[in-house]
Scaffold this active site. Structure first.
Site, PDB file in Angstrom:
ATOM      1  N   GLY A 519       4.521  -5.378  -5.639  1.00 15.09           N
ATOM      2  CA  GLY A 519       3.979  -4.109  -6.107  1.00 15.09           C
ATOM      3  C   GLY A 519       4.052  -3.045  -5.035  1.00 15.09           C
ATOM      4  O   GLY A 519       4.405  -3.297  -3.882  1.00 15.09           O
ATOM      5  N   GLY A 521       1.582   0.213  -3.870  1.00 18.45           N
ATOM      6  CA  GLY A 521       0.401   1.032  -4.025  1.00 18.45           C
ATOM      7  C   GLY A 521       0.640   2.439  -3.509  1.00 18.45           C
ATOM      8  O   GLY A 521       1.731   2.790  -3.055  1.00 18.45           O
ATOM      9  N   GLY A 522      -0.394   3.249  -3.577  1.00 21.85           N
ATOM     10  CA  GLY A 522      -0.279   4.624  -3.141  1.00 21.85           C
ATOM     11  C   GLY A 522      -0.019   4.762  -1.660  1.00 21.85           C
ATOM     12  O   GLY A 522       0.521   5.774  -1.209  1.00 21.85           O
ATOM     13  N   PHE A 523      -0.380   3.711  -0.889  1.00 26.73           N
ATOM     14  CA  PHE A 523      -0.234   3.814   0.559  1.00 26.73           C
ATOM     15  C   PHE A 523       0.589   2.681   1.152  1.00 26.73           C
ATOM     16  O   PHE A 523       0.495   2.383   2.331  1.00 26.73           O
ATOM     17  CB  PHE A 523      -1.616   3.854   1.216  1.00 26.73           C
ATOM     18  CG  PHE A 523      -2.444   4.977   0.707  1.00 26.73           C
ATOM     19  CD1 PHE A 523      -2.121   6.295   0.985  1.00 26.73           C
ATOM     20  CD2 PHE A 523      -3.534   4.727  -0.100  1.00 26.73           C
ATOM     21  CE1 PHE A 523      -2.870   7.335   0.488  1.00 26.73           C
ATOM     22  CE2 PHE A 523      -4.301   5.765  -0.594  1.00 26.73           C
ATOM     23  CZ  PHE A 523      -3.969   7.078  -0.300  1.00 26.73           C
ATOM     24  N   GLY A 524       1.411   2.040   0.343  1.00 29.51           N
ATOM     25  CA  GLY A 524       2.286   1.024   0.883  1.00 29.51           C
ATOM     26  C   GLY A 524       2.529  -0.123  -0.068  1.00 29.51           C
ATOM     27  O   GLY A 524       1.879  -0.232  -1.117  1.00 29.51           O
ATOM     28  N   PRO A 525       3.463  -1.021   0.261  1.00 26.70           N
ATOM     29  CA  PRO A 525       3.839  -2.128  -0.610  1.00 26.70           C
ATOM     30  C   PRO A 525       2.847  -3.288  -0.522  1.00 26.70           C
ATOM     31  O   PRO A 525       2.061  -3.407   0.410  1.00 26.70           O
ATOM     32  CB  PRO A 525       5.208  -2.553  -0.056  1.00 26.70           C
ATOM     33  CG  PRO A 525       5.133  -2.196   1.400  1.00 26.70           C
ATOM     34  CD  PRO A 525       4.309  -0.953   1.477  1.00 26.70           C
ATOM     35  N   VAL A 526       2.933  -4.184  -1.538  1.00 24.57           N
ATOM     36  CA  VAL A 526       2.127  -5.400  -1.584  1.00 24.57           C
ATOM     37  C   VAL A 526       3.075  -6.584  -1.698  1.00 24.57           C
ATOM     38  O   VAL A 526       3.995  -6.576  -2.518  1.00 24.57           O
ATOM     39  CB  VAL A 526       1.148  -5.381  -2.786  1.00 24.57           C
ATOM     40  CG1 VAL A 526       0.294  -6.652  -2.793  1.00 24.57           C
ATOM     41  CG2 VAL A 526       0.265  -4.145  -2.728  1.00 24.57           C
ATOM     42  N   LYS A 540      -1.445  -6.469   1.440  1.00 20.73           N
ATOM     43  CA  LYS A 540      -1.304  -5.030   1.250  1.00 20.73           C
ATOM     44  C   LYS A 540      -0.962  -4.418   2.606  1.00 20.73           C
ATOM     45  O   LYS A 540      -1.767  -4.425   3.535  1.00 20.73           O
ATOM     46  CB  LYS A 540      -2.611  -4.449   0.707  1.00 20.73           C
ATOM     47  CG  LYS A 540      -2.571  -2.965   0.412  1.00 20.73           C
ATOM     48  CD  LYS A 540      -3.909  -2.528  -0.161  1.00 20.73           C
ATOM     49  CE  LYS A 540      -3.939  -1.044  -0.477  1.00 20.73           C
ATOM     50  NZ  LYS A 540      -5.244  -0.634  -1.042  1.00 20.73           N
ATOM     51  N   ASP A 637     -11.086   5.035  -8.728  1.00 28.89           N
ATOM     52  CA  ASP A 637      -9.696   4.854  -9.143  1.00 28.89           C
ATOM     53  C   ASP A 637      -9.541   3.629 -10.044  1.00 28.89           C
ATOM     54  O   ASP A 637      -8.611   2.846  -9.898  1.00 28.89           O
ATOM     55  CB  ASP A 637      -8.787   4.719  -7.920  1.00 28.89           C
ATOM     56  CG  ASP A 637      -7.313   5.009  -8.251  1.00 28.89           C
ATOM     57  OD1 ASP A 637      -7.064   5.659  -9.287  1.00 28.89           O
ATOM     58  OD2 ASP A 637      -6.431   4.595  -7.479  1.00 28.89           O
TER      59      ASP A 637
END
Length: 828
Positions: A519, A521-526, A540, A637
């Site tokens: 995935g 996210g708004g501030f980096g990959p998972v 994360k 969120d």
């Protein structure tokens, strides 16, 4: 007579015979020389209220012998004879056996059902009484009520007036209700309701062999668990308890009123219905279980369920949670234990603390003496060190009788009105502390209480919203601190959280290979990974190019390290080396909720029961954040992609990078930095930066609509220029077309009423004004209850979104097909 006249007579006679063959006859009785066949003929009560005959339920092809209301349409069946042995065609015949006098139902000469009697009548006859009771009696017997057999002794799912619910101790007959398996199948379901002959008789609703709901023992006024049942204009009720019988019964006050009590195996409730002639509908008058606190033994031993509290389960005074960690995670099944154990050798030094307005505990291990009063009852209980509590068995008047409980006290609840007094055994040293605690509890720590009342079919659901004096500053406190460091960029002090080496995480994720990326996210990959011990993890990884992620990373570590709940994703540790900043979570094998509900194929894997389980889990997690955790946390969120599913499809709320901690006395705050995802943002937050627990409630309402409809909130808006998903739901609601909201993969569900009820709850959550939205404790209560809800007011953003700002950032995000988190920086 000429040939033409003769032919006309023949023609007339033929059609007359055909016509007569199609006429249904209503018999007054069945005797030895008269039977009832499945050709439209019926047996009707003298006043015409009830009718006995053959019928086909719902969409079934089977035939059953049953009793229904003769003048009510659609057909309402109240009793079924051959519910275990349906007939495959119209060959069924009901007759009286000439040798035994028993009623016998046959199909092609094969017996499928029959009655039994110990006496052989001289002249048997079967009658359907005006009460709806099918009886067999001897016409030669002067006593017209000396029945050889009666259907009232063998109820199915319906309890009619003058029926007896309970035991005939002389014969061992147990009259209990058993639900239909479905509207198409009257065979016995696993849901039953019956009286149990403890020393102090009690009644239970059972799912198979598991207790599901307990009505409580009779206390002279009503069942202990039903103080809301009182004198009313519909019916009188009575409880009989003697050496021959133990039963409950009721009678209608007005012969023109039609009422019945039904056990429903589809929704697991017992409802009382009243027929409204002017509307030609059955209207629910009362229903149990009433609410969450009616769930059997929800709070475990020595705890009381208080529906107005949060959490609803509270240990009794002088007791503490047996498993504090489970208790704080809203798993109350372990119950409570004494602060100080009792000593049998010092039993005479024990005292009893009085609990007011409670439902009497489970009477499985109880003792009853109706001849003595409260003082003698206390003395007997004190003398026996196994006696844990006592009470009057009859609370009418000044009170009388004695009931004592031995062993753990289970399945108690507190009522805002009604209930009865219970005296619980305690070590004397606990009395002073208990009294002081009770006094402080009454003061409520200077908290002002506002009462939200939902009127439902004459019953009130009480939702208490606790509000302290409003504060001005947000204080973010934690048990550890995060600060900058020249070497690592960040160090974590005083934190009970594992810190992983970068090499360990790199090895676990195969050096962050693209194949392990699950995935963004708004501030980096998972990334997905496996530690050396085999534990699956989700990593994360904060993007080094993100200028905003450091604050969110600190925030998430501080918040989620403190949170422990089954519906929140679990943080296992973090990694802080050089420029790398990573969070290590438990891995959720089923990914995020959006990958199911918005996928045409995977959505079919989520039937309504699974979706409702997910909905309630999210609600419980959000309630924990708002009220039950050590911190009051606003997520800010909440959306489908931030709800993860474990291997059993249990939901886990994730991504706390945007969350904010509220001070103990704080209700709302505002910010110039608006974060979140359009489509889920509450209007007051998106336009003015105001956020509170009610902004999370709005997001939950949107998420609820998405789960039910299978449509994205934002995606639906992009397809329709006049309404977004909220607006679409509101329009259908106002036009009475709410069924059109339901996802096609669940539209054939047998739980349509529960789905519509959930849509109603969602519209209450997305109302324009925050003050109109319920708190999460009320939301959860509304979801699990089936009562009538208040009419929702106009929702926020029901036409199109406002407050999107003029920045290019917001416009780009709105036109994107990917759902990502928005961050808007307002000019000062």
């Amino acid at each position: 007579m000429n040939i033409m006249s003769f032919m006309r007579i023949i023609f007339f006679c033929y059609h007359a015979l055909v016509f007569l063959s199609q006429i249904s006859f209503a018999f007054e009785s069945i005797s030895l020389d008269l039977s009832l066949s499945d050709d439209g003929n019926t047996l009707v009560s003298k006043d015409g209220t009830f009718e006995l005959g053959f019928f086909t339920p719902g969409n079934s092809q089977k035939r059953y012998l049953g009793i229904w209301y003769s003048k009510i349409h659609p057909q309402t069946v109240v009793w079924v004879a051959n519910r275990l042995n349906p007939i495959n065609d119209s060959s069924g015949i009901l007759r009286l056996n000439t040798s035994t006098g028993n009623l016998v139902l046959t199909q092609s000469d094969t017996v499928v059902w029959s009655t039994t009697s110990l006496r052989k009548p001289k002249s048997p006859v079967a009658l359907l009484l005006d009460s709806g009771n099918l009886v067999v009696r001897d016409e030669k017997d002067a006593n017209t009520e000396a029945y050889l057999w009666q259907s009232f002794d063998y109820p199915t799912d319906t309890f009619l007036p003058t029926m007896k619910f309970g035991w005939d101790l002389r014969t061992g007959l147990n009259r209990r209700l058993t639900a239909w398996k479905s509207p198409d199948d009257p065979s016995p379901d696993d849901l039953s309701f019956g009286m149990v002959l403890h020393n102090y008789p009690d009644a239970y609703m059972m799912k198979g062999d598991q207790k599901f709901y307990r009505s409580g023992p009779w206390n002279g006024l009503h069942s202990s668990g039903s103080p809301q049942v009182r004198a009313n204009p519909i019916y009188d009720f009575n409880f009989v308890f003697n050496k021959d019988e133990v039963y409950y019964t009721y009678n209608l006050k007005n012969s023109s009123v039609i009422s019945r009590l039904v056990l429903n195996g589809t929704s697991y409730v017992r409802r009382r219905y009243v027929w409204i002639e002017s509307k030609q509908i059955w209207e629910v008058y009362t229903s149990v279980p009433l609410d969450l606190c009616d769930s059997y033994a929800l709070c475990g031993a020595y705890a009381s369920c208080v529906i107005s509290d949060s959490p609803v389960c509270q240990c009794l005074e002088g007791f503490k949670p047996k498993s504090p960690q489970a208790w704080n995670s809203m798993d109350w099944s372990h119950g409570c234990v004494r602060n100080k154990a009792l000593s049998c050798k010092d039993k005479h030094k024990n005292v009893f603390i009085k609990l007011n307005g409670v439902k009497a505990p489970d009477t499985t291990n109880s003792w009853l003496d109706q001849t003595i009063g409260l003082e003698e009852c206390r003395a007997k209980c004190l003398e026996n060190c196994s006696c844990m509590a006592y009470a009057n068995s009859d609370i009418s008047g000044q009170g009388s009788g004695c009931a004592m409980w031995f062993g753990d006290l289970i399945d108690m609840r507190q009522f805002p009105a009604g209930g009865q007094d219970l005296y619980v055994r305690m070590d004397a040293s606990e009395l002073e502390d208990a009294n002081e605690s009770h006094k402080k509890g009454r003061i409520l720590m200077a908290v002002t209480v506002s009462l939200a009342v939902v009127a439902v079919s004459g019953i009130l659901i009480l939702c208490w919203c606790y509000r302290k004096k409003s504060g001005t500053n947000v204080k973010e406190k934690s048990d550890f601190s995060i600060k900058e460091d020249q070497n690592s960029g960040m160090v974590v002090d005083d934190m009970d959280l594992p810190v992983f080496d970068l090499s360990t995480i790199a090895k676990a994720t195969s050096n962050f290979t693209i194949n392990n990326k699950i995935g963004e996210g708004g501030f980096g990959p998972v990334y997905r990974g496996n530690l050396v011990d085999g534990l699956e993890i989700a990593v994360k990884r904060l993007s080094t190019s993100s200028g905003q992620g450091l604050t969110e990373f600190k925030n998430e570590v501080k918040l989620i390290a403190k949170l422990q709940h089954r519906n929140l994703v679990k943080l296992l540790g973090c990694c802080l080396e050089g420029e790398e900043k990573m969070l290590v979570y438990e891995y959720m094998p089923n990914g995020s909720l959006d990958s199911f509900i918005f996928d045409q194929q995977r959505s079919e894997l989520l039937d309504w029961s699974k979706r409702f389980h997910i909905i309630c889990g999210i609600a419980k997690g959000l309630l924990y954040l708002h009220q039950d955790s050590r911190l009051r946390i606003i997520h800010r969120d909440l959306k489908a992609s931030n709800v993860l599913l474990d291997n059993e499809l249990n939901p886990k709320i994730s991504d706390f990078g945007m969350a904010r901690i509220f001070g103990g006395d704080q209700k709302e705050d505002n910010t110039r930095r608006i974060v979140g995802t359009y489509g889920y943002m509450a209007p007051e937050y998106a336009t003015d930066g105001l956020f509170s627990v009610k902004s999370d409630v709005f997001s939950f309402g949107v998420l609820l609509l998405e789960i039910i409809s299978g449509k994205r909130s934002r995606g639906y808006y992009n397809q329709n220029h006049s309404h977004n998903l909220i607006g679409h739901a509101w329009k259908l609601w106002k036009e009475g077309r709410t069924l059109e909201m339901i996802d096609k993969s669940i539209e054939e569900s047998s739980f349509v009423s529960q789905i519509l009820h959930s849509i109603h709850v969602s519209l209450l959550c997305v109302q324009q004004n925050p003050e109109d939205r319920p708190g999460m404790s009320c939301v959860l209560l509304m979801l699990v209850s089936e009562y009538e809800l208040p009419e929702p007011k106009q929702p926020g953003f029901f036409a199109k979104y406002s407050g999107e700002g003029d920045s290019s950032t917001s416009k780009q995000q709105l036109s994107s097909t990917n759902e990502i988190t928005i961050t808007l920086l307002e000019a000062r």
